[in-house]
Design a protein around this motif. Structure first.
Motif, PDB file in Angstrom:
ATOM      1  N   UNK A  73      56.493 -59.129  23.792  1.00  0.00           N
ATOM      2  CA  UNK A  73      55.978 -57.892  23.211  1.00  0.00           C
ATOM      3  C   UNK A  73      57.262 -57.061  22.750  1.00  0.00           C
ATOM      4  N   UNK A  74      58.099 -56.851  23.733  1.00  0.00           N
ATOM      5  CA  UNK A  74      59.438 -56.090  23.336  1.00  0.00           C
ATOM      6  C   UNK A  74      60.314 -56.552  22.343  1.00  0.00           C
ATOM      7  N   UNK A  75      60.178 -57.907  22.401  1.00  0.00           N
ATOM      8  CA  UNK A  75      60.998 -58.620  21.007  1.00  0.00           C
ATOM      9  C   UNK A  75      60.276 -58.255  19.861  1.00  0.00           C
ATOM     10  N   UNK A  83      55.717 -50.667  21.535  1.00  0.00           N
ATOM     11  CA  UNK A  83      56.035 -49.631  22.263  1.00  0.00           C
ATOM     12  C   UNK A  83      55.203 -49.447  23.818  1.00  0.00           C
ATOM     13  N   UNK A  84      55.747 -49.756  24.922  1.00  0.00           N
ATOM     14  CA  UNK A  84      55.013 -50.125  25.979  1.00  0.00           C
ATOM     15  C   UNK A  84      54.604 -48.664  26.625  1.00  0.00           C
ATOM     16  N   UNK A  85      53.328 -48.921  27.346  1.00  0.00           N
ATOM     17  CA  UNK A  85      52.803 -47.702  27.952  1.00  0.00           C
ATOM     18  C   UNK A  85      52.232 -48.230  29.291  1.00  0.00           C
ATOM     19  N   UNK A  86      51.996 -47.379  30.422  1.00  0.00           N
ATOM     20  CA  UNK A  86      51.026 -47.608  31.620  1.00  0.00           C
ATOM     21  C   UNK A  86      49.735 -47.897  31.071  1.00  0.00           C
ATOM     22  N   UNK A  87      49.081 -48.692  31.679  1.00  0.00           N
ATOM     23  CA  UNK A  87      47.615 -49.196  31.584  1.00  0.00           C
ATOM     24  C   UNK A  87      47.091 -49.990  32.322  1.00  0.00           C
ATOM     25  N   UNK A  88      46.239 -49.724  33.218  1.00  0.00           N
ATOM     26  CA  UNK A  88      45.412 -50.483  34.300  1.00  0.00           C
ATOM     27  C   UNK A  88      46.555 -51.333  35.221  1.00  0.00           C
ATOM     28  N   UNK A  89      47.505 -50.529  35.366  1.00  0.00           N
ATOM     29  CA  UNK A  89      48.486 -50.763  36.597  1.00  0.00           C
ATOM     30  C   UNK A  89      49.561 -51.785  35.845  1.00  0.00           C
ATOM     31  N   UNK A 122      34.280 -57.767  16.119  1.00  0.00           N
ATOM     32  CA  UNK A 122      34.517 -58.863  14.985  1.00  0.00           C
ATOM     33  C   UNK A 122      34.415 -60.354  15.682  1.00  0.00           C
ATOM     34  N   UNK A 123      34.194 -61.295  14.688  1.00  0.00           N
ATOM     35  CA  UNK A 123      34.144 -62.508  15.403  1.00  0.00           C
ATOM     36  C   UNK A 123      35.783 -62.735  15.933  1.00  0.00           C
ATOM     37  N   UNK A 124      35.867 -63.728  16.847  1.00  0.00           N
ATOM     38  CA  UNK A 124      37.062 -64.004  17.373  1.00  0.00           C
ATOM     39  C   UNK A 124      36.934 -64.824  18.560  1.00  0.00           C
ATOM     40  N   UNK A 125      37.920 -65.035  19.453  1.00  0.00           N
ATOM     41  CA  UNK A 125      38.194 -65.928  20.504  1.00  0.00           C
ATOM     42  C   UNK A 125      38.894 -65.313  21.622  1.00  0.00           C
ATOM     43  N   UNK A 126      38.545 -65.467  22.764  1.00  0.00           N
ATOM     44  CA  UNK A 126      39.389 -65.419  24.106  1.00  0.00           C
ATOM     45  C   UNK A 126      40.031 -66.669  24.616  1.00  0.00           C
ATOM     46  N   UNK A 127      41.228 -66.606  24.564  1.00  0.00           N
ATOM     47  CA  UNK A 127      41.999 -67.993  25.032  1.00  0.00           C
ATOM     48  C   UNK A 127      42.540 -67.739  26.385  1.00  0.00           C
ATOM     49  N   UNK A 128      42.061 -68.879  27.347  1.00  0.00           N
ATOM     50  CA  UNK A 128      42.743 -68.713  28.776  1.00  0.00           C
ATOM     51  C   UNK A 128      43.633 -69.904  29.025  1.00  0.00           C
ATOM     52  N   UNK A 129      44.990 -69.551  29.080  1.00  0.00           N
ATOM     53  CA  UNK A 129      45.841 -70.308  29.224  1.00  0.00           C
ATOM     54  C   UNK A 129      46.812 -70.211  30.369  1.00  0.00           C
ATOM     55  N   UNK A 130      47.503 -71.362  30.687  1.00  0.00           N
ATOM     56  CA  UNK A 130      48.557 -71.129  31.474  1.00  0.00           C
ATOM     57  C   UNK A 130      49.482 -70.068  31.332  1.00  0.00           C
ATOM     58  N   UNK A 131      49.951 -69.151  32.267  1.00  0.00           N
ATOM     59  CA  UNK A 131      50.963 -68.129  31.617  1.00  0.00           C
ATOM     60  C   UNK A 131      52.020 -68.388  31.162  1.00  0.00           C
ATOM     61  N   UNK A 132      52.408 -69.652  31.576  1.00  0.00           N
ATOM     62  CA  UNK A 132      53.995 -70.233  31.320  1.00  0.00           C
ATOM     63  C   UNK A 132      53.778 -70.862  29.847  1.00  0.00           C
ATOM     64  N   UNK A 133      52.446 -70.824  29.280  1.00  0.00           N
ATOM     65  CA  UNK A 133      52.647 -71.285  27.864  1.00  0.00           C
ATOM     66  C   UNK A 133      52.316 -70.295  27.030  1.00  0.00           C
ATOM     67  N   UNK A 134      52.115 -69.031  27.371  1.00  0.00           N
ATOM     68  CA  UNK A 134      51.756 -67.776  26.591  1.00  0.00           C
ATOM     69  C   UNK A 134      52.637 -67.454  25.651  1.00  0.00           C
ATOM     70  N   UNK A 135      53.940 -67.652  25.771  1.00  0.00           N
ATOM     71  CA  UNK A 135      54.873 -67.346  24.651  1.00  0.00           C
ATOM     72  C   UNK A 135      54.785 -68.157  23.720  1.00  0.00           C
ATOM     73  N   UNK A 136      54.544 -69.501  24.006  1.00  0.00           N
ATOM     74  CA  UNK A 136      54.532 -70.676  22.904  1.00  0.00           C
ATOM     75  C   UNK A 136      53.456 -70.171  22.104  1.00  0.00           C
ATOM     76  N   UNK A 137      52.339 -69.895  22.691  1.00  0.00           N
ATOM     77  CA  UNK A 137      51.056 -70.245  21.964  1.00  0.00           C
ATOM     78  C   UNK A 137      51.182 -68.658  20.993  1.00  0.00           C
TER      79      UNK A 137
END
Length: 381
Positions: free
Chosen positions: A22-24, A28-34, A206-221
């Motif tokens: 996100x930073x790269x 702009x990062x903010x506190x939300x939900x911990x 909207x139409x769309x998808x929620x994608x559950x993946x291993x955390x270490x694959x998140x950046x690549x995806x």
């Protein structure tokens, strides 16, 4: 489904698997939900209104990994869950998911959540700000035979918008085509060699998808999807304006333990058999309110002028205070301010003229049907 803000500034904020990504990408990062989360991005298509519009017209990638993913299994699972949730699991077939509610003994909403029928398991997605409270509540009330696994090694990405299916389908393989999924169905797929569970769902309208993946694959995806011409990263600001236009409640604002699902207009989250049989947490109050009605109701409001009414604004009918705004903002799609509010039931009919007090001024408001912007869920051809 959605979240509350960070409950305690003294608690260290968590970091998402995609924090550095996100930073790269100029977030702009903010506190939300911990957690530290992106509210908007820099760049040509950055900013809340631009990101909102991009998602309505193209496809936006949201990081919702702060949400809790829970996997439940064990002997007598359905009966154990039905003793807590007002859901009819006999009608929840493999590969489908359903909206439901976690209620306290008095019928107040502790959380809203998604329940999916996985092979041999039930999969819950709960709100990030209260996920540890939810886990504690479930462990307290489920029998020892039920195993609850918090999938904290997984990320959750939401790809939303009319072109989401085109962008995602280019990178998925499975036993059937991604395009065969319809709203509130899910399947197992591979994305760039990574196993993923993909549901055709989301919280933007909207139409769309929620994608559950291993955390270490998140950046690549995330890189893979955002390389597609239809896709840009989208922050919390646009997520909130989109869900408000869609008339979807935000837990901790439009929903809380002080509010019942009947007051909130969420009777669809209490399946028909359960309304008759009861037998779940809060059933006494819920069944009474279904039969007798409630003193207040959640309504949509459209406001005159350009100034929005924010959470906490009082709602008036003449000189009488009759309610409170729980979510409000300016609708980029409609070009006008909109809000959700709880008002006394005698003032809840569509077309009722009311006023919202903003900065000591009374703004004209009209009770309006929700969603404010029609849903575009894909239910099949």
């Amino acid at each position: 489904m959605s979240d509350n803000e960070t409950p305690d500034d003294d608690i260290p904020l968590g970091k998402l698997p995609l924090d550095q990504w996100h930073r790269a990408n100029g977030a702009r990062m903010v506190p939300f939900a911990g957690y530290e989360m992106p509210i908007q991005y820099a760049g040509e298509h950055g900013g809340i209104v631009a990101e909102h519009t991009w998602t309505r017209e193209n496809a936006g990638l949201f990081d919702v990994s702060h949400m809790g993913q829970l996997l439940l299994s064990g002997e007598g699972l359905d009966a154990a869950v039905e003793a807590i949730l007002p859901i009819d699991l006999s009608t929840l077939k493999l590969g489908r998911q359903r909206y439901s509610l976690l209620l306290d003994e008095d019928g107040g909403v502790l959380d809203d959540l998604m329940v999916s029928r996985w092979p041999g398991h039930l999969h819950f997605v709960v709100n990030g700000a209260v996920k540890y409270d939810d886990i504690g509540y479930l462990r307290e009330h489920l029998p020892d035979e039920i195993t609850l696994h918090h999938m904290d090694d997984h990320a959750l990405l939401a790809l939303q918008g009319p072109k989401a299916v085109d962008a995602l389908a280019r990178h998925t393989t499975g036993e059937y085509a991604l395009t065969d999924l319809t709203f509130m169905h899910f399947g197992r797929f591979e994305i760039a060699g990574h196993n993923a569970t993909i549901a055709r769902a989301g919280y933007t309208g909207e139409d769309g998808f929620e994608i559950s993946i291993a955390a270490d694959a998140a950046t690549e995806i995330a890189d893979l999807l955002c390389a597609e011409p239809e896709v840009n990263p989208i922050g919390l600001g646009a997520r909130d304006s989109l869900r408000l236009e869609a008339g979807l409640p935000l837990y901790g604002h439009d929903l809380s333990s002080e509010i019942s699902p009947i007051e909130a207009g969420l009777i669809f989250g209490i399946n028909k058999r359960r309304r008759t049989e009861g037998g779940f947490m809060g059933a006494t109050r819920i069944c009474r309110e279904i039969a007798e009605g409630t003193a207040r109701k959640c309504v949509g409001l459209t406001l005159g002028g350009r100034m929005p009414a924010r959470e906490g604004a009082d709602v008036y009918a003449g000189d009488s205070r009759v309610g409170t705004v729980t979510s409000g903002g300016f609708s980029p799609t409609l070009g006008a301010p909109i809000a959700m509010a709880y008002v006394d039931s005698e003032h809840a009919a569509n077309g009722t003229a009311l006023e919202c007090e903003v900065r000591k001024k009374r703004l004209p408001a009209t009770v309006s049907p929700m969603p404010f912007v029609p849903h575009n869920y894909f239910r099949g051809n």
